[in-house]
Design an enzyme around this catalytic site. Structure first.
Site, PDB file in Angstrom:
ATOM      1  N   ASP A  78       0.811  -1.210   0.000  1.00 16.44           N
ATOM      2  CA  ASP A  78       0.000   0.000   0.000  1.00 16.44           C
ATOM      3  C   ASP A  78       0.848   1.267   0.000  1.00 16.44           C
ATOM      4  O   ASP A  78       2.046   1.243   0.321  1.00 16.44           O
ATOM      5  CB  ASP A  78      -0.967   0.011   1.188  1.00 16.44           C
ATOM      6  CG  ASP A  78      -0.262   0.001   2.532  1.00 16.44           C
ATOM      7  OD1 ASP A  78       0.718  -0.754   2.684  1.00 16.44           O
ATOM      8  OD2 ASP A  78      -0.690   0.746   3.437  1.00 16.44           O
ATOM      9  N   GLU A 132      -0.232  -0.974   5.685  1.00 18.83           N
ATOM     10  CA  GLU A 132       0.843  -0.574   6.591  1.00 18.83           C
ATOM     11  C   GLU A 132       0.785   0.910   6.916  1.00 18.83           C
ATOM     12  O   GLU A 132       1.210   1.333   7.994  1.00 18.83           O
ATOM     13  CB  GLU A 132       2.195  -0.915   5.957  1.00 18.83           C
ATOM     14  CG  GLU A 132       3.391  -0.748   6.882  1.00 18.83           C
ATOM     15  CD  GLU A 132       4.009   0.649   6.847  1.00 18.83           C
ATOM     16  OE1 GLU A 132       4.876   0.934   7.683  1.00 18.83           O
ATOM     17  OE2 GLU A 132       3.626   1.464   5.968  1.00 18.83           O
TER      18      GLU A 132
END
Length: 360
Positions: A78, A132
């Protein structure tokens, strides 16, 4: 319903080209499904020697041989929200785009190596995970730890966070606390009838200004602590003496302190004032004495430095797994509109990691 777009990734391609391909697939936290699907498909088709599983928007793969030690390579898929910096573009030896440094260059390095190394010196595990960049409870590694804990077992974990090609060992711990002051409301035209809580907060700021940050050497890595005010909230209206003020402080602490010790330290600094802790995460010791970590430093010829900031190496350390940060991205460029990565560094880091993974 519109079908999700089909994306094809070539993990055997030059890792610079692969980085660009990864960046060109948007994957803001919580919306990684398209990229995760492409990563899964590439691993299954281009690395048939690996066992592959999908867990939410995380993709895991591993070898299943009988080598003595296992190395785990991890990277998050991400990114932070796109800032008009996708698709990627190249200029002056740099690759620009959202996630180039944090951390799709690291993902490309890992993906390329696991697809092109036929005979690694270690058993390999690979974890590409989601979420994350947002709140910790949504972090894909936490979900994997709960649901597939055996996939996180290793003798060394290498997290491809941006380090500009350095080995950043361990990480700082972090916590936030709200220091509150109180007063008595009054009309501002008759301020002597009240007690101003914002003025009282000057004691908090005075203590912060006098604070001497500790430096500590652990395994040759020097960690510097920091205690900072990051937010002040108070006030009722433009004609009211405020009766409450909150100062939020952030403490970044060396990994030789436990979370409890860090909390005790903050209480000591603000003795006599009310402190409420709102967030806390432990640091991670460098773990450089572990044989696999020593081998990495020897084979790659790199010198470790302390990691300033918190990363998911803390999660591996909590599991008793030595972990280091090593990636081609520049941490100073993470989350910026001008985020980019040096093309040469992608190549250099990939070859250093290849040397380690293939040297018996």
């Amino acid at each position: 319903m519109t079908a999700a777009p089909s994306i094809t990734l070539d993990f055997t391609a030059d890792p610079v080209d692969l980085t660009a391909a990864l960046v060109d697939v948007p994957s803001v936290s919580g919306d990684e499904s398209v990229l995760a699907g492409a990563v899964e498909a590439a691993l299954r088709s281009q690395a048939p020697h690996l066992e592959v599983v999908r867990n939410g928007n995380a993709v895991l793969a591993r070898t299943t041989g009988n080598r003595e030690r296992r190395v785990l390579l991890a990277g998050h898929l991400d990114t932070v929200p796109i800032a008009a910096n996708v698709p990627s573009h190249r200029a002056n030896g740099r690759l620009y785009g959202c996630g180039t440094s944090d951390m799709k260059a690291g993902d490309a390095m890992i993906a390329h190596l696991v697809a092109t190394i036929d005979d690694p010196a270690y058993e390999l595990s690979v974890v590409f995970y989601d979420c994350e960049e947002i709140e910790a409870e949504r972090n894909g590694l936490g979900r994997i730890e709960r649901e597939l804990p055996d996939w996180l077992q290793a003798d060394l974990a290498i997290l491809a966070e941006p380090t500009s090609g350095a080995v950043e060992a361990g990480c700082q711990g972090t916590l936030r606390a709200v220091i509150s002051t109180s007063g008595r409301r009054a009309h501002s035209a008759r301020s002597w009838l009240g007690t101003n809580a914002i003025h009282a907060a000057s004691e908090v700021l005075d203590r912060l200004n006098r604070y001497q940050a500790r430096q500590v050497d652990i395994d040759g890595c020097v960690y510097r602590e920091g205690l900072q005010a990051v937010r002040i909230a108070g006030g009722v209206a433009g004609n009211v003496v405020p009766d409450a003020c909150d100062v939020t402080v952030n403490f970044r602490f060396a990994p030789d302190r436990t979370v409890q010790a860090a909390m005790d330290h903050v209480r000591e600094v603000f003795d006599g004032l009310e402190a409420v802790f709102t967030d806390r995460s432990p640091g991670a010791l460098p773990g450089l004495s572990a044989p696999a970590a020593q081998r990495f430093l020897t084979v790659t010829g790199t010198d470790p430095v302390a990691k300033y900031g918190w990363t998911d190496v803390s999660r591996f350390a909590a599991l008793g797994i030595p972990a280091i940060n090593f990636g081609p991205g520049d941490p100073n460029l993470a989350h910026t509109r001008e985020e980019h990565v040096e093309v040469a560094r992608i190549t250099e880091c990939t070859e250093l990691l290849r040397r380690f993974l293939t040297t018996p």
